[in-house]
Design a protein around this motif. Structure first.
Motif, PDB file in Angstrom:
ATOM      1  N   ARG A   1      32.640 -28.767 -77.077  1.00  0.00           N
ATOM      2  CA  ARG A   1      33.558 -28.159 -76.107  1.00  0.00           C
ATOM      3  C   ARG A   1      34.551 -27.219 -76.785  1.00  0.00           C
ATOM      4  O   ARG A   1      34.897 -26.174 -76.247  1.00  0.00           O
ATOM      5  CB  ARG A   1      34.294 -29.247 -75.322  1.00  0.00           C
ATOM      6  CG  ARG A   1      33.421 -29.901 -74.255  1.00  0.00           C
ATOM      7  CD  ARG A   1      34.165 -30.938 -73.457  1.00  0.00           C
ATOM      8  NE  ARG A   1      34.327 -32.168 -74.204  1.00  0.00           N
ATOM      9  CZ  ARG A   1      35.427 -32.895 -74.203  1.00  0.00           C
ATOM     10  NH1 ARG A   1      36.485 -32.498 -73.534  1.00  0.00           N
ATOM     11  NH2 ARG A   1      35.483 -34.024 -74.892  1.00  0.00           N
TER      12      ARG A   1
ATOM     13  N   LYS B   1      30.591 -33.414 -69.258  1.00  0.00           N
ATOM     14  CA  LYS B   1      31.775 -32.715 -69.768  1.00  0.00           C
ATOM     15  C   LYS B   1      31.397 -31.429 -70.484  1.00  0.00           C
ATOM     16  O   LYS B   1      32.050 -30.396 -70.312  1.00  0.00           O
ATOM     17  CB  LYS B   1      32.566 -33.642 -70.700  1.00  0.00           C
ATOM     18  CG  LYS B   1      33.330 -34.747 -69.990  1.00  0.00           C
ATOM     19  CD  LYS B   1      34.185 -35.532 -70.974  1.00  0.00           C
ATOM     20  CE  LYS B   1      34.993 -36.605 -70.266  1.00  0.00           C
ATOM     21  NZ  LYS B   1      35.849 -37.370 -71.208  1.00  0.00           N
TER      22      LYS B   1
ATOM     23  N   LYS C   1      30.054 -28.919 -67.857  1.00  0.00           N
ATOM     24  CA  LYS C   1      31.151 -28.372 -67.068  1.00  0.00           C
ATOM     25  C   LYS C   1      31.952 -27.352 -67.877  1.00  0.00           C
ATOM     26  O   LYS C   1      32.334 -26.287 -67.365  1.00  0.00           O
ATOM     27  CB  LYS C   1      32.068 -29.510 -66.612  1.00  0.00           C
ATOM     28  CG  LYS C   1      33.307 -29.043 -65.846  1.00  0.00           C
ATOM     29  CD  LYS C   1      34.171 -30.228 -65.470  1.00  0.00           C
ATOM     30  CE  LYS C   1      35.463 -29.764 -64.821  1.00  0.00           C
ATOM     31  NZ  LYS C   1      36.343 -30.908 -64.463  1.00  0.00           N
TER      32      LYS C   1
END
Length: 350
Positions: free
Chosen positions: A262, A303, A306
Motif C-alpha cells: 500500500r 485493503k 482498494k
C-alpha cells in the motif's frame, strides 16, 4: 460525470444545494451498502464526492487532504508544489522537515521522526565543505534513495533465508520489524520529498529525471518483493499447504507485506504525477504504472485492492481537474500546462 456537469451548470439557490448534497450522500451510502460492483465500490470507498454550486471536492486516497475542483483548479498541495513560487516552495520544504521530525503518541510518527533525523545527519555528513546549515531537497533525496536501496538488499537476503525451515520464525519476525521500523517510514519520507525535488527552480527537476529509471526499477523490485514475502499475494494460494513454522512465518509477515504494498502504491502514484514534464520517456512512465499500480487492481487482499483503485482514481481525477490558475505567473502557468499535459497522458494509460 459529476465534475463535468457541475463545471458547466449555473450555481443553484442555497436550498437546492442542500437538497443536492443530501441526495448524493444517500446515493453514496446506498451504493456502499449494496456492493453491486467491486470496482465502483472500491472507488467510492477511496473518494467521496460532494457538490456545492459549480465546484466539487474529492477526498484524496493518499491522505493529502481534499482535492477541490473549482472551475478545474486543484488545491491538492502536494501536486501543485512543482509549479509553486520558489520562495513558497522553500518555506514548504522547511515546514515539511519540521513535520517529519515531529512526534506524537503514535509510534509511527516516532519511527518516521527517527528516520528523518538520521537522513538529515547523513545528508550533512556527505557534504564536502561546510556541514552546517539546512539541507536541500536534493541532499535529502539522495540520502533517502541510498537508505531505501540498502534496505531493499537486506530484505531480499532475509526473504531468501526464509526457505530454511529452522530459521523461518526468526527471519519472519526480523522482516516484519524492518518493514515497520525502517521501510515504511523511509518510503513515506521519499514520497513527500518528491514534489520538492521535481520543482522547476531545482534545475527543472533534473536530478529526479536522471534518477527516474533507477527509482522506477527499485519500486518495481519492491513490489515483487512484497508479493514474495510471507503473506504476500503469491503466498496466499499455497498457505493452506504449509505446515508448522512456515504457517507462523506467513502469519507474521502478512501484515507487513500488506502495508508495504500500500505504501508502494502511494509512492508510485506521487512519482507519476509530479515527474518533470518531457523529461522521461512515455514508455518508462507506462512501465512504472503497469508494474506497480495496475496489477494490484485485482489483488486478493481487500485493503491492497482498494488502495490500488484509489490510486488509479487519484491519477484520473488529478489529470482531469488540475489546470493553471489566474494567480500563477506566466512562467509558472506555462510549466503547469506542460505538467497537466503529461498527467493526462499518464491517465490515458489506465
Amino acid at each position: 460525470k459529476i465534475i463535468l456537469q457541475q463545471h458547466h451548470k449555473v450555481t443553484p439557490p442555497p436550498n437546492q444545494i442542500i437538497n443536492q448534497k443530501q441526495h448524493i450522500n444517500k446515493t453514496t451510502m446506498g451504493r456502499s451498502r449494496s456492493g453491486s460492483n467491486a470496482s465502483a465500490h472500491s472507488m467510492s470507498s477511496a473518494h467521496t464526492f460532494t457538490t456545492s454550486g459549480g465546484g466539487s471536492s474529492v477526498g484524496s486516497s493518499l491522505g493529502f487532504g481534499s482535492l477541490s475542483l473549482q472551475g478545474g483548479s486543484s488545491s491538492l498541495s502536494e501536486y501543485i508544489i512543482p509549479t509553486l513560487d520558489p520562495l513558497e516552495a522553500g518555506r514548504g520544504f522547511t515546514q515539511l522537515l519540521e513535520d517529519l521530525q515531529s512526534t506524537s503518541a503514535d509510534p509511527r510518527t516516532v519511527r518516521k521522526a527517527a528516520c528523518c533525523a538520521a537522513l538529515v545527519e547523513t545528508a550533512k555528513e556527505s557534504r564536502r565543505g561546510n556541514k552546517d546549515g539546512d539541507v536541500s531537497p536534493n541532499e535529502m533525496f539522495i540520502a533517502t534513495i541510498a537508505g531505501v536501496s540498502s534496505l531493499q538488499t537486506s530484505l531480499e537476503q532475509k526473504q531468501t533465508s526464509l526457505q530454511n525451515a529452522d530459521a523461518a520464525d526468526g527471519t519472519a519476525e526480523s522482516i516484519t520489524a524492518e518493514l515497520e521500523n525502517t521501510a515504511l517510514p523511509l518510503l513515506e519520507i521519499l514520497r513527500r520529498l518528491l514534489p520538492y525535488v521535481a520543482h522547476y527552480s531545482n534545475n527543472r527537476g533534473a536530478l529526479l529525471a536522471h534518477q527516474f529509471g533507477g527509482l522506477s526499477r527499485m519500486l518495481r523490485l519492491f513490489v515483487a518483493l512484497g508479493y514474495a514475502l510471507p503473506g504476500g499475494g503469491n503466498d496466499v494460494s499455497s498457505r493452506k499447504k504449509k505446515k508448522g513454522k512456515h504457517v507462523a512465518a506467513a502469519q507474521q509477515g502478512g501484515a507487513g507485506a500488506n502495508a508495504l504494498l500500500r505504501q508502494l502504491l502511494k509512492v508510485s502514484t506521487t512519482l507519476l504525477l509530479i515527474v518533470p514534464p518531457s523529461s522521461v520517456d512515455e514508455k518508462e512512465l507506462a512501465k512504472l504504472l503497469h508494474n506497480t499500480i495496475v496489477p494490484m487492481f485485482h489483488d486478493v487482499r481487500p485493503k491492497v485492492r482498494k488502495a490500488a483503485w484509489g490510486c488509479g482514481m487519484e491519477i484520473v481525477v488529478v489529470a482531469a481537474a488540475s489546470s493553471p490558475t489566474d494567480s500563477m505567473a506566466e512562467a509558472n502557468n506555462d510549466i503547469a500546462k506542460k505538467v497537466q499535459q503529461q498527467r493526462k497522458i499518464i491517465a490515458d494509460f489506465l
